[in-house]
Each structure stands twice: as structure tokens, then as C-alpha cells.
Design a protein around this motif. Sequence first.
Motif, PDB file in Angstrom:
ATOM      1  N   GLU A  87       0.839  -1.206   0.000  1.00 44.43           N
ATOM      2  CA  GLU A  87       0.000   0.000   0.000  1.00 44.43           C
ATOM      3  C   GLU A  87       0.873   1.255   0.000  1.00 44.43           C
ATOM      4  N   VAL A  88       1.957   1.233   0.772  1.00 48.64           N
ATOM      5  CA  VAL A  88       2.893   2.366   0.786  1.00 48.64           C
ATOM      6  C   VAL A  88       3.478   2.582  -0.607  1.00 48.64           C
ATOM      7  N   ARG A  89       3.867   1.501  -1.233  1.00 51.89           N
ATOM      8  CA  ARG A  89       4.441   1.597  -2.588  1.00 51.89           C
ATOM      9  C   ARG A  89       3.433   2.183  -3.577  1.00 51.89           C
ATOM     10  N   LYS A  90       2.188   1.756  -3.471  1.00 49.31           N
ATOM     11  CA  LYS A  90       1.158   2.204  -4.407  1.00 49.31           C
ATOM     12  C   LYS A  90       0.751   3.648  -4.157  1.00 49.31           C
ATOM     13  N   LEU A  91       0.499   4.009  -2.892  1.00 48.51           N
ATOM     14  CA  LEU A  91      -0.027   5.329  -2.569  1.00 48.51           C
ATOM     15  C   LEU A  91       1.027   6.424  -2.574  1.00 48.51           C
ATOM     16  N   HIS A  92       2.226   6.108  -2.064  1.00 47.10           N
ATOM     17  CA  HIS A  92       3.228   7.153  -1.856  1.00 47.10           C
ATOM     18  C   HIS A  92       4.363   7.142  -2.878  1.00 47.10           C
ATOM     19  N   GLY A  94       3.612   5.952  -6.179  1.00 43.24           N
ATOM     20  CA  GLY A  94       2.966   5.803  -7.485  1.00 43.24           C
ATOM     21  C   GLY A  94       3.198   4.449  -8.113  1.00 43.24           C
ATOM     22  N   GLY A  95       3.425   3.431  -7.271  1.00 46.21           N
ATOM     23  CA  GLY A  95       3.687   2.084  -7.783  1.00 46.21           C
ATOM     24  C   GLY A  95       5.123   1.865  -8.219  1.00 46.21           C
ATOM     25  N   LYS A  96       5.954   2.896  -8.129  1.00 44.94           N
ATOM     26  CA  LYS A  96       7.349   2.783  -8.570  1.00 44.94           C
ATOM     27  C   LYS A  96       8.163   2.017  -7.517  1.00 44.94           C
ATOM     28  N   GLY A  97       8.663   0.880  -7.910  1.00 45.17           N
ATOM     29  CA  GLY A  97       9.442   0.082  -6.978  1.00 45.17           C
ATOM     30  C   GLY A  97       9.500  -1.368  -7.401  1.00 45.17           C
ATOM     31  N   MET A  98      10.030  -2.200  -6.533  1.00 41.50           N
ATOM     32  CA  MET A  98      10.083  -3.640  -6.779  1.00 41.50           C
ATOM     33  C   MET A  98       9.847  -4.367  -5.457  1.00 41.50           C
ATOM     34  N   GLU A 142      17.567   7.035  -9.799  1.00 50.30           N
ATOM     35  CA  GLU A 142      18.256   8.233 -10.270  1.00 50.30           C
ATOM     36  C   GLU A 142      17.261   9.258 -10.801  1.00 50.30           C
ATOM     37  N   LYS A 143      16.108   8.771 -11.319  1.00 49.17           N
ATOM     38  CA  LYS A 143      15.148   9.661 -11.963  1.00 49.17           C
ATOM     39  C   LYS A 143      13.979  10.038 -11.063  1.00 49.17           C
ATOM     40  N   GLU A 144      13.549   9.114 -10.189  1.00 52.51           N
ATOM     41  CA  GLU A 144      12.368   9.360  -9.368  1.00 52.51           C
ATOM     42  C   GLU A 144      12.422   8.488  -8.120  1.00 52.51           C
ATOM     43  N   PRO A 145      11.649   8.829  -7.089  1.00 50.01           N
ATOM     44  CA  PRO A 145      11.624   8.001  -5.869  1.00 50.01           C
ATOM     45  C   PRO A 145      11.266   6.558  -6.186  1.00 50.01           C
ATOM     46  N   PHE A 146      11.993   5.643  -5.552  1.00 49.73           N
ATOM     47  CA  PHE A 146      11.850   4.218  -5.867  1.00 49.73           C
ATOM     48  C   PHE A 146      11.923   3.436  -4.563  1.00 49.73           C
ATOM     49  N   LEU A 147      10.987   2.491  -4.385  1.00 48.08           N
ATOM     50  CA  LEU A 147      10.903   1.732  -3.134  1.00 48.08           C
ATOM     51  C   LEU A 147      11.198   0.253  -3.381  1.00 48.08           C
ATOM     52  N   ILE A 148      12.158  -0.294  -2.622  1.00 43.39           N
ATOM     53  CA  ILE A 148      12.376  -1.738  -2.604  1.00 43.39           C
ATOM     54  C   ILE A 148      11.616  -2.308  -1.405  1.00 43.39           C
ATOM     55  N   VAL A 149      10.660  -3.182  -1.669  1.00 41.52           N
ATOM     56  CA  VAL A 149       9.963  -3.894  -0.600  1.00 41.52           C
ATOM     57  C   VAL A 149      10.612  -5.274  -0.471  1.00 41.52           C
ATOM     58  N   SER A 192      26.902   3.820  -5.005  1.00 42.18           N
ATOM     59  CA  SER A 192      26.407   4.768  -4.007  1.00 42.18           C
ATOM     60  C   SER A 192      24.884   4.743  -4.062  1.00 42.18           C
ATOM     61  N   LEU A 193      24.233   4.882  -2.918  1.00 45.46           N
ATOM     62  CA  LEU A 193      22.772   4.862  -2.895  1.00 45.46           C
ATOM     63  C   LEU A 193      22.235   6.267  -3.147  1.00 45.46           C
ATOM     64  N   PRO A 194      21.357   6.431  -4.142  1.00 43.41           N
ATOM     65  CA  PRO A 194      20.784   7.760  -4.404  1.00 43.41           C
ATOM     66  C   PRO A 194      19.772   8.158  -3.335  1.00 43.41           C
ATOM     67  N   GLN A 195      19.557   9.462  -3.194  1.00 42.48           N
ATOM     68  CA  GLN A 195      18.617   9.976  -2.199  1.00 42.48           C
ATOM     69  C   GLN A 195      17.188   9.493  -2.444  1.00 42.48           C
ATOM     70  N   ASN A 196      16.875   9.154  -3.685  1.00 38.09           N
ATOM     71  CA  ASN A 196      15.519   8.730  -4.023  1.00 38.09           C
ATOM     72  C   ASN A 196      15.254   7.252  -3.751  1.00 38.09           C
ATOM     73  N   LEU A 197      16.231   6.537  -3.209  1.00 37.57           N
ATOM     74  CA  LEU A 197      16.048   5.110  -2.955  1.00 37.57           C
ATOM     75  C   LEU A 197      15.608   4.886  -1.509  1.00 37.57           C
ATOM     76  N   PHE A 198      14.576   4.051  -1.343  1.00 40.25           N
ATOM     77  CA  PHE A 198      14.052   3.715  -0.024  1.00 40.25           C
ATOM     78  C   PHE A 198      13.853   2.207   0.075  1.00 40.25           C
TER      79      PHE A 198
END
Length: 282
Positions: A87-92, A94-98, A142-149, A192-198
Motif C-alpha cells: 500500500e505504501v508503494r502504491k499510494l506514496h 505511485g507504484g514505482k518500486g520492486m 536516479e530519476k524518481e523516488p523508488f521503493l524496494i519492498v 552509491s545509494l541515491p537519495q531517491n532510494l528507499f
Amino acid sequence: YCMALVPMNNLGLARTVVQAFFDLYSYERGWEILTAYKSEREELLGDLRQDLFPIVSSDLIYEMLKRRHFVILQGPPGTGKTRLAEEVRKLHFGGKGMTIQFHPAVTYEDFVIGLSPDISKEDSLRFGVQPGWLIQACQSAEKEPFLIVIDEINRADLGKILGEAIHLFEADEVGKRTVELNHPIEGYNKLSLPQNLFVLGTMNTADRSIASIDLAIRRRFSFIPMMPDRQVVAATGLKLAVELFDRICDVFIEHAPSDALDLLPGHSYFLANNEDDLKKRL
């Protein structure tokens, strides 16, 4: 065993306080009360049970991710950790992640970087550098916020999987630290880990056979406990489900030490379409 302040300047509130005090006292003593007041007492007890454990929302998790980058949801099975992570990945995000799942067979080569056979040419066998999930995620971030679950994050040996990349998992140093890679990829030999990686992991605390996370790794993550949510069970409208859920919780709260709360069954065990389905589930 408890005290209640009776507000003398508000007669209605004073009555409510005294009434609640005796409702709770009669429950603790196992007294039978008049039928006309049973529902009133059950409502009070339900409100008290609802506040036993904190309710975790996707907004709370997202705020923690923004502050700490690396977060783990921990709690008994059946408390909705994986569902909430998605739900966090989808709502916050935009579904961007893996979404990946850890288990004993996952390796450093799977997560960071490794060599794999290149079968594009039939006449010879050669090995090519294969980016792992972490490097793939870094490229996307590198381009947009991205979440690894990472589901079941403690089912694998994190020390072996992270390798030298553990040095990068420091919330205050994201984007500043680099490590040398074992194999250069696309002309780069540093990571190096980018700032947009969570990173958002889930962790089952009930299975004592699962290795616990060592302190060197644990301090790099922020842990959010997820406990059973009575509201979810009540929303089914099944009186029997709520009654059983309450009775089991009461036993744990009354008699179990705090570390045994990890064995408290999650609310998903009590979700069913009707009483017959509920009995089969139980």
C-alpha cells in the motif's frame, strides 16, 4: 490497581467516569451484571482493547521512510505487514518500486552484483556481470523516488547478502558514501545509494527458528511494530470473530510477558465471510 479522577464540576462526565470504573472492575472480578448494561460494558471494553496497540498507517510509514530511508515492519504473522508495504508503494511512490522476498538461498550475487553465464553465443561459454536488485533499484532511483519492498527480510543472512554494501545503509549518509564493487558494470566500479532510494522490509517475529538480525545491521534500520488490529476484525460484522479475538488478546495481555506478544495471532486469522468459514479457518 488504578485510579479515576471524578470531575466534580461536570455531573455528566463524573457519572461516565464512575460508570466506566465499575464496568472495568466488575469485568476484572468476573461479576455478572444486569443484562441491560452488558452491551454498555462491552463497548467500553472494546474501546480499551482497541487502544492496547498502536495502529500503523501507510502515512506513518512513509514519514519514517523519508526520515530514515530504511524501515522494517515487524510483528506476528497475520498483521498485514506485506499488504501495508504494498500500500505504501502504491499510494506514496505511485507504484514505482520492486518487491522481492528473502530466503536462505538468496545471495550477494542476487542482491548486489555477480557473474552469470552468457548464452548469447553458442560457440563459447562466457560470463557477464549481472546487476543485482540493489543496483537495478539504484538505476531506477536516479530519476524518481523508488521503493524496494523486501518481504521476510530476516529469512536470509543479511550480512552475506549485503557484503560491503552494508556500509551504504546509513540514513544520514545516503548519497555520500561509496563502496568498490567486485566487478565493474557499465564502466563503473563504485556504488552509491541515491537519495531517491528507499527500502521497506517486513519481518515475522513469531518464528523463533528465524535468525535474528545482528546489531550492526539492526541499527541501520528503523523498526515499526505491527500488532493485531481489533478494528479490522470488528469490520467483518461477525460477533463470534470479535469475541474470540478479544478473549485471546485478554489472555496474552493478562498473563504473557512482553516478548511473548510476538506469538499473538494476527487479525487476518479471524477474517471470514460467515461463522462457518471462521470455524474452518480456526
